[in-house]
Each structure stands twice: as C-alpha cells, then as structure tokens.
Motif scaffolding. Structure first.
Motif, PDB file in Angstrom:
ATOM      1  N   ARG A 249      -8.000 -11.775 -39.636  1.00 27.69           N
ATOM      2  CA  ARG A 249      -7.712 -11.757 -38.193  1.00 27.69           C
ATOM      3  C   ARG A 249      -7.463 -13.168 -37.672  1.00 27.69           C
ATOM      4  NH1 ARG A 249     -12.261  -7.326 -36.868  1.00 27.69           N
ATOM      5  NH2 ARG A 249     -10.914  -5.493 -36.845  1.00 27.69           N
ATOM      6  N   ALA A 250      -8.269 -14.132 -38.106  1.00 24.84           N
ATOM      7  CA  ALA A 250      -8.076 -15.529 -37.673  1.00 24.84           C
ATOM      8  C   ALA A 250      -6.723 -16.054 -38.143  1.00 24.84           C
ATOM      9  CB  ALA A 250      -9.211 -16.408 -38.200  1.00 24.84           C
ATOM     10  N   CYS A 251      -6.333 -15.709 -39.352  1.00 27.87           N
ATOM     11  CA  CYS A 251      -5.027 -16.118 -39.885  1.00 27.87           C
ATOM     12  C   CYS A 251      -3.896 -15.530 -39.045  1.00 27.87           C
ATOM     13  CB  CYS A 251      -4.914 -15.660 -41.339  1.00 27.87           C
ATOM     14  SG  CYS A 251      -3.288 -15.875 -42.077  1.00 27.87           S
ATOM     15  N   VAL A 252      -3.987 -14.229 -38.764  1.00 27.84           N
ATOM     16  CA  VAL A 252      -2.952 -13.563 -37.971  1.00 27.84           C
ATOM     17  C   VAL A 252      -2.914 -14.131 -36.555  1.00 27.84           C
ATOM     18  CG1 VAL A 252      -2.198 -11.338 -37.014  1.00 27.84           C
ATOM     19  CG2 VAL A 252      -2.987 -11.476 -39.382  1.00 27.84           C
TER      20      VAL A 252
ATOM     21  N   HIS B 235       2.428 -18.735 -33.121  1.00 30.28           N
ATOM     22  CA  HIS B 235       3.642 -19.506 -33.394  1.00 30.28           C
ATOM     23  C   HIS B 235       4.829 -18.594 -33.731  1.00 30.28           C
ATOM     24  CE1 HIS B 235       1.310 -23.192 -33.356  1.00 30.28           C
ATOM     25  NE2 HIS B 235       0.411 -22.556 -34.079  1.00 30.28           N
ATOM     26  N   GLY B 236       4.682 -17.309 -33.443  1.00 32.47           N
ATOM     27  CA  GLY B 236       5.766 -16.366 -33.688  1.00 32.47           C
ATOM     28  C   GLY B 236       5.942 -15.986 -35.147  1.00 32.47           C
ATOM     29  N   CYS B 237       4.930 -16.193 -35.973  1.00 30.24           N
ATOM     30  CA  CYS B 237       4.994 -15.857 -37.396  1.00 30.24           C
ATOM     31  C   CYS B 237       4.098 -14.652 -37.680  1.00 30.24           C
ATOM     32  CB  CYS B 237       4.523 -17.032 -38.246  1.00 30.24           C
ATOM     33  SG  CYS B 237       5.540 -18.495 -38.077  1.00 30.24           S
ATOM     34  N   TYR B 238       4.582 -13.771 -38.498  1.00 30.90           N
ATOM     35  CA  TYR B 238       3.836 -12.566 -38.835  1.00 30.90           C
ATOM     36  C   TYR B 238       3.861 -12.399 -40.354  1.00 30.90           C
ATOM     37  CZ  TYR B 238       4.318 -12.095 -33.907  1.00 30.90           C
ATOM     38  OH  TYR B 238       4.264 -12.351 -32.566  1.00 30.90           O
ATOM     39  N   PRO B 239       2.718 -12.552 -41.012  1.00 33.10           N
ATOM     40  CA  PRO B 239       2.684 -12.555 -42.480  1.00 33.10           C
ATOM     41  C   PRO B 239       2.827 -11.174 -43.082  1.00 33.10           C
ATOM     42  CG  PRO B 239       0.470 -12.721 -41.615  1.00 33.10           C
ATOM     43  CD  PRO B 239       1.406 -12.781 -40.430  1.00 33.10           C
ATOM     44  N   THR B 240       3.100 -11.190 -44.373  1.00 34.45           N
ATOM     45  CA  THR B 240       3.046  -9.987 -45.194  1.00 34.45           C
ATOM     46  C   THR B 240       1.767 -10.065 -46.007  1.00 34.45           C
ATOM     47  OG1 THR B 240       5.451  -9.858 -45.366  1.00 34.45           O
ATOM     48  CG2 THR B 240       4.175  -8.690 -47.047  1.00 34.45           C
ATOM     49  N   PHE B 241       1.011  -8.982 -45.995  1.00 37.30           N
ATOM     50  CA  PHE B 241      -0.180  -8.875 -46.821  1.00 37.30           C
ATOM     51  C   PHE B 241       0.072  -7.786 -47.857  1.00 37.30           C
ATOM     52  CE2 PHE B 241      -1.910 -10.504 -42.812  1.00 37.30           C
ATOM     53  CZ  PHE B 241      -2.628 -11.595 -43.283  1.00 37.30           C
TER      54      PHE B 241
ATOM     55  N   ILE C 138      -5.921  -1.876 -41.688  1.00 39.08           N
ATOM     56  CA  ILE C 138      -4.533  -2.058 -42.148  1.00 39.08           C
ATOM     57  C   ILE C 138      -3.567  -1.636 -41.040  1.00 39.08           C
ATOM     58  CG2 ILE C 138      -2.845  -1.525 -43.934  1.00 39.08           C
ATOM     59  CD1 ILE C 138      -5.347  -3.147 -44.895  1.00 39.08           C
ATOM     60  N   HIS C 139      -3.884  -0.549 -40.331  1.00 39.11           N
ATOM     61  CA  HIS C 139      -3.061  -0.147 -39.179  1.00 39.11           C
ATOM     62  C   HIS C 139      -3.094  -1.225 -38.099  1.00 39.11           C
ATOM     63  CE1 HIS C 139      -1.495   3.847 -39.965  1.00 39.11           C
ATOM     64  NE2 HIS C 139      -2.636   4.136 -40.578  1.00 39.11           N
ATOM     65  N   GLU C 140      -4.253  -1.819 -37.874  1.00 39.66           N
ATOM     66  CA  GLU C 140      -4.358  -2.907 -36.893  1.00 39.66           C
ATOM     67  C   GLU C 140      -3.400  -4.043 -37.245  1.00 39.66           C
ATOM     68  OE1 GLU C 140      -7.409  -6.562 -36.040  1.00 39.66           O
ATOM     69  OE2 GLU C 140      -8.344  -4.620 -36.422  1.00 39.66           O
ATOM     70  N   LEU C 141      -3.351  -4.399 -38.521  1.00 37.93           N
ATOM     71  CA  LEU C 141      -2.446  -5.476 -38.949  1.00 37.93           C
ATOM     72  C   LEU C 141      -0.988  -5.091 -38.699  1.00 37.93           C
ATOM     73  CD1 LEU C 141      -4.174  -6.581 -42.281  1.00 37.93           C
ATOM     74  CD2 LEU C 141      -4.160  -7.803 -40.086  1.00 37.93           C
ATOM     75  N   GLN C 142      -0.627  -3.862 -39.049  1.00 41.80           N
ATOM     76  CA  GLN C 142       0.749  -3.421 -38.804  1.00 41.80           C
ATOM     77  C   GLN C 142       1.056  -3.404 -37.316  1.00 41.80           C
ATOM     78  OE1 GLN C 142       1.445   0.284 -41.026  1.00 41.80           O
ATOM     79  NE2 GLN C 142       2.449  -0.931 -42.611  1.00 41.80           N
ATOM     80  N   ASP C 143       0.111  -2.946 -36.523  1.00 45.45           N
ATOM     81  CA  ASP C 143       0.313  -2.910 -35.069  1.00 45.45           C
ATOM     82  C   ASP C 143       0.497  -4.315 -34.491  1.00 45.45           C
ATOM     83  OD1 ASP C 143       0.070  -0.166 -35.203  1.00 45.45           O
ATOM     84  OD2 ASP C 143      -1.982  -0.116 -34.417  1.00 45.45           O
ATOM     85  N   ARG C 144      -0.070  -5.306 -35.153  1.00 51.30           N
ATOM     86  CA  ARG C 144       0.052  -6.689 -34.688  1.00 51.30           C
ATOM     87  C   ARG C 144       1.310  -7.371 -35.232  1.00 51.30           C
ATOM     88  NH1 ARG C 144      -5.313 -10.031 -35.090  1.00 51.30           N
ATOM     89  NH2 ARG C 144      -3.981 -11.394 -33.874  1.00 51.30           N
ATOM     90  N   GLY C 145       2.136  -6.641 -35.981  1.00 52.76           N
ATOM     91  CA  GLY C 145       3.397  -7.184 -36.458  1.00 52.76           C
ATOM     92  C   GLY C 145       3.412  -7.616 -37.899  1.00 52.76           C
TER      93      GLY C 145
ATOM     94  N   LEU D 177       0.771   4.643 -43.580  1.00 50.89           N
ATOM     95  CA  LEU D 177       1.068   3.217 -43.574  1.00 50.89           C
ATOM     96  C   LEU D 177       2.485   2.994 -44.080  1.00 50.89           C
ATOM     97  CD1 LEU D 177      -2.298   2.022 -45.117  1.00 50.89           C
ATOM     98  CD2 LEU D 177      -1.513   1.560 -42.774  1.00 50.89           C
ATOM     99  N   GLU D 178       3.224   2.135 -43.410  1.00 51.71           N
ATOM    100  CA  GLU D 178       4.577   1.793 -43.835  1.00 51.71           C
ATOM    101  C   GLU D 178       4.515   0.730 -44.923  1.00 51.71           C
ATOM    102  OE1 GLU D 178       6.986   0.486 -40.600  1.00 51.71           O
ATOM    103  OE2 GLU D 178       6.354   2.134 -39.314  1.00 51.71           O
TER     104      GLU D 178
END
Length: 148
Positions: free
Chosen positions: A38-41, A47-53, A67-74, A111-112
């Motif tokens: 969460r801190a990383c995201v 800064h407009g960056c969204y990682p792939t995990f 995992i859904h939370e991460l997808q929802d956050r981009g 999950l996508e």
C-alpha cells in the motif's frame, strides 16, 4: 516437485535460515506485506505511476479483497504461477498447468489478468512453446531486453 525432492535440494539448514529471513522480512501473515505494498502504491500513484504486481494464484485466492483493492487503485495484476516455484524445476507441461491453474484462480475471484511472469524469471522456451495460444497477452520474463 514433491516435498521430498524439494527438501533434498535444499536441506534442513537452508530451510531454517530461509524461514528466519522470511519471518523477519514479511512475518507469517500478510499484514506487513500489505502495508508495504500500500505504501508503494501510495508513493507511485502520487506521481501518476501504477505498478504491475505479479501474484501467485494461491495468494490471490487467499487475499482476493486486497488484490481487488490494488486493481481498483489502478495497479495491474499479473499471473505468477499458482505456487511460487521455479518453473525450470518441473516439466514444461507441469509449468504450463501452474500458469493455467493460476489463471483459473484469478477468474474464480473475478480478477483481471493479461500477462504473466514466472517466479525467479524461470521461463523456458519449452514453456512458452507449450502455452495455449492467446491465453496471455504478454510475458514479462526478461528483466532487460537488449536491442542491437
């Protein structure tokens, strides 16, 4: 790979040292890892960056809400096998089944996922050649792509 073969390759001393390091780094519950992710995201998204995990299927099944939370956050979520094993340590057909089983777990959890990365970047040409065509849009198994 079965437990006996896995144990023979590593030995008790390695396993105990590795368990200690994992406990120190991550603990034996997902809480510390979730806080770090969460801190990383938070930092990257500012800064407009969204990682792939890349996530093992078994982890997605155990923590679908996160995992859904991460997808929802981009963030993009990619397949990382079903279990976190070295794909070169098993036959290509079995490695292929690890990826398919993970993709099925993702679908069960709604999950996508579009791409995959093998644990330890352990992809082989045989694995790639035996994948069902179109199952993934991309593979992220090269740390650096050298172009002449």
């Amino acid at each position: 790979m079965n437990f006996v073969d896995w144990y023979k390759k590593r030995g008790l001393r390695f396993i105990l040292k590795r368990a200690q390091k994992l406990r120190e780094r991550y603990s034996f519950s997902p809480g510390r890892s979730i806080t770090r992710i969460r801190a990383c995201v938070d930092e990257l998204s500012a800064h407009g960056c969204y990682p792939t995990f890349f996530v093992p299927g078994i982890v997605a099944k155990r923590n679908p809400e996160f995992i859904h939370e991460l997808q929802d956050r981009g963030c993009e979520i990619g397949v990382h096998g079903y279990q976190h094993i070295d794909m070169r340590s098993i036959p290509p057909q079995e490695a292929n089944q690890q990826l398919i089983r993970a993709l099925e777990a993702f679908k069960e959890e709604s999950l996508e996922s579009y791409g995959f990365r093998c644990p330890y970047l352990s992809v082989s040409d045989d694995l790639i050649n035996n994948l069902e065509p179109g199952i993934f849009n991309y593979s992220s198994n090269r740390a650096i792509a050298w172009v002449d």
